[in-house]
Design a protein around this motif. Structure first.
Motif, mmCIF file in Angstrom:
data_model
loop_
_atom_site.group_PDB
_atom_site.id
_atom_site.type_symbol
_atom_site.label_atom_id
_atom_site.label_comp_id
_atom_site.label_asym_id
_atom_site.label_seq_id
_atom_site.Cartn_x
_atom_site.Cartn_y
_atom_site.Cartn_z
ATOM 1 N N HIS A 1 6.346 0.389 -4.642
ATOM 2 C CA HIS A 1 6.541 0.034 -3.236
ATOM 3 C C HIS A 1 7.562 0.942 -2.558
ATOM 4 N N ASP B 1 6.264 4.341 -2.114
ATOM 5 C CA ASP B 1 5.234 4.281 -1.076
ATOM 6 C C ASP B 1 5.868 4.297 0.320
ATOM 7 N N LEU B 2 6.908 3.505 0.482
ATOM 8 C CA LEU B 2 7.599 3.471 1.775
ATOM 9 C C LEU B 2 8.114 4.855 2.140
ATOM 10 N N ARG C 1 5.152 7.099 3.040
ATOM 11 C CA ARG C 1 4.569 6.701 4.326
ATOM 12 C C ARG C 1 5.457 7.158 5.483
ATOM 13 N N ALA C 2 6.774 7.037 5.287
ATOM 14 C CA ALA C 2 7.684 7.460 6.345
ATOM 15 C C ALA C 2 7.601 8.960 6.593
ATOM 16 N N ARG D 1 4.803 10.735 6.302
ATOM 17 C CA ARG D 1 3.492 11.193 6.817
ATOM 18 C C ARG D 1 3.690 11.917 8.142
ATOM 19 N N SER E 1 1.964 -2.186 9.021
ATOM 20 C CA SER E 1 1.154 -2.269 7.800
ATOM 21 C C SER E 1 1.643 -3.399 6.902
ATOM 22 N N ALA F 1 1.177 -3.423 3.781
ATOM 23 C CA ALA F 1 1.114 -2.911 2.412
ATOM 24 C C ALA F 1 2.330 -3.302 1.576
ATOM 25 N N THR F 2 3.492 -3.399 2.212
ATOM 26 C CA THR F 2 4.717 -3.701 1.456
ATOM 27 C C THR F 2 5.249 -5.072 1.846
ATOM 28 N N PRO F 3 5.649 -5.890 0.865
ATOM 29 C CA PRO F 3 6.224 -7.203 1.184
ATOM 30 C C PRO F 3 7.402 -7.031 2.139
ATOM 31 N N ALA G 1 7.441 4.241 8.408
ATOM 32 C CA ALA G 1 6.978 3.687 7.122
ATOM 33 C C ALA G 1 6.092 2.471 7.333
ATOM 34 N N LEU G 2 6.291 1.829 8.463
ATOM 35 C CA LEU G 2 5.523 0.605 8.715
ATOM 36 C C LEU G 2 4.218 0.868 9.476
ATOM 37 N N ARG G 3 4.006 2.114 9.889
ATOM 38 C CA ARG G 3 2.743 2.414 10.578
ATOM 39 C C ARG G 3 1.568 1.981 9.712
ATOM 40 N N PRO G 4 0.565 1.436 10.309
ATOM 41 C CA PRO G 4 -0.590 0.984 9.516
ATOM 42 C C PRO G 4 -1.303 2.172 8.872
#
Lengths: 197, 197, 197, 197
Positions: C186, C189-190, C193-194, C196, D149, D151-153, D194-197
């Motif tokens: 996780h 992944d964060l 994703r950040a 991207r 997103s 994806a992460t808790p 990081a929270l973008r879908p």
DNA sequence: TATGAATGAGAGTTCATTCAT
DNA sequence: AATGAATGAACTCTCATTCAT
């Protein structure tokens, strides 16, 4: 119920100084523990460290006290209104008497000075120096005026005399065959005889 | 690659004694750890305890060595075939020279003797006593024969002189204005002048 | 008859390090006494000071060990033969897993570093710096090649990620809802994703 | 003639809190003595114990003050009338700015919390929890509405962000290349990206 | 002849806290 | 509301000595 303590009613700092002086003289500085001192003074370690920053400060206080006393006495005799011969003899004899009266201080002085940290050592040496120089001035005065022989440098004469004063704590015991005044007279006499032209 | 050590090639016991003498004089007996001594001598603790029973034994050996030396020299001068005045002057000057040559030993002597256990202390004092008495006998001889003034008890005269000898380690520094021989002559002179009738 | 001890059969230094690590993490460096450490390790104080110069040395050893381990692992992942995206993700996840495996070390790290003396602190910071820079180089490589967004300075990204790694010792407990691997995935992944574009 | 003191004219309790905050941050809680605190505040020990029950109470007060402040600010941003994306970004950036404005408090927080007694620790954790949950609710709201997103808790995301906030006191120095606002914007940006879908 | 790990007692110092004033 | 002397327990660290090898 109370245990024997150093100067029971006196203020705590004095009690500590008295106990430390006695123990340092008896056992040496390093061999005396802070625990012994506070027990002898009837207080706790915390109290000691409330008044003194360290064990070493205690030692320095012992020095400071005796230095102050001896300087005052020397000044009094040296500045008196009397012939130089008389003034030197009086001063030389007085330091003997005073030293015998405070044999503990003397013993500490000549055994434990090197236990002081460099900076404190320096300060004590400075005050010693002043004392030494006042005494030397007396001898030089006599040499200049022809009363004393100029054969020996005054500095050396001072060390000659004070060597024997320091040495007192090694051999002098109260109750021995000579009273402190007799010892003082003899030692002053030796000094004056050595200085005869 | 080897580090500098005390008397690198010498036998281990000598190396240890040399290192201990220097360190005891510099820092005092209590402030010198066994670890420091063995490091300075370039050996290990086990080796020290192989040759010496304890740290105190090391200190006693330092004493024994210097006492033996000084007694021998005093005996030689005192028993010489010369007038009493000459013999006393020579002995008095020689102890000054020898002391200056071994200032470390002297410093240890007058600061650390009380670190010996009672029995060892007693033994050292005994040998000191013998030395003192041989010296005193010289003075008494001169007083009896009228060469020296009988005004001061001989015992006190001995302490007067040896006080100044002990004191040397406090103020004498090699390279100062006076050579060791000059100091010795001056101090012997002061003694003899003080004894003039 | 034997009391429970840290790694009973292991060599003394390791036993001490293990005990110290656990206790420092549980109670903090200052709250852990040397006495507690030696009792937990089943040795005496003297033994500790035979191997470590001070309590602080013990702390530094804990640091040195974990820093060495993590640097080795980072180098392995960073220098692997794989796309930058993969290498960063692997390295980012691995440091999480390794940290969780050594939560005690991590806790000590982020709470007790300021207990080191300035010079030791400097040394530790230097090694931290090397680690930080290897990680940053990975991010910069991705930014240069257009795989990662250049919107955020790489330095800041590194601190962003390592902030969360340090934070693990505050909230992660083994046996919680997420396995260490899940947490690692996780968090990696964060980060990815950040970054991207 | 007066020495510089913490908030010279302010009421005594504030002076004490200010001094304690600075000293705890600089040296750590355990390394700061009550004596140092009262000296820095220009009062005596008695005064401190008049206002605070113990040294620990002082630490708790520091916590309570900063927690109150941050909770108020979070609530304001979280309850604002704006899209969730905006509200999260604002809250995330604001906590960074506030933390940088009170770096001392932050440093104390993450190093010294384990110095509180269990009961006080519990209370602080409870308030932290409330803060954490308000923040988590924001993330969950965005995840539920498809803006973020899933994806992460959300819990993990909160710890991810706050890890980097706590970490600030480790690396951020006023006067560095980035202003506090720039750091805040970057860190909020990383979170949102990081929270973008 | 020599090693060096280990002991265990004790060293000086610090410190949060109390309390009579 | 405030003082500061005093406590007493705990702290880190040192050291002379021993002993299995």
């Amino acid at each position: 119920m109370a245990k024997a303590m150093e100067g029971d009613g006196a203020p705590v700092p004095q009690r500590l100084l008295a106990a430390a002086t006695r123990l340092f003289a008896e056992q040496g500085y390093d061999r005396t523990s802070v625990q012994e001192i506070v027990e002898a003074a009837g207080v706790t370690k915390g109290a000691l460290y409330h008044y003194f920053g360290s064990k070493e400060d205690l030692l320095q206080e012992v020095y400071a006290r005796v230095l102050r006393l001896q300087q005052e006495r020397l000044d009094a005799y040296a500045n008196a209104d009397a012939p130089i011969e008389q003034r030197l003899r009086d001063a030389a004899a007085d330091v003997v008497v005073t030293t015998i009266d405070n044999l503990d201080d003397a013993a500490i002085f000549f055994r434990s000075m090197h236990h002081l940290s460099p900076e404190k050592n320096k300060q004590v040496r400075l005050e010693r120096r002043r004392y030494h120089e006042r005494f030397r001035a007396l001898i030089e005065e006599g040499q200049r005026t022809g009363v004393f022989s100029p054969a020996t440098p005054a500095d050396l004469v001072v060390d000659y005399h004070f060597g024997s004063v320091h040495h007192l704590s090694t051999w002098y015991r109260p109750g021995g065959p000579l009273s402190r005044q007799e010892v003082a007279d003899h030692l002053a006499d030796l000094l004056l005889r050595a200085l005869r032209p």
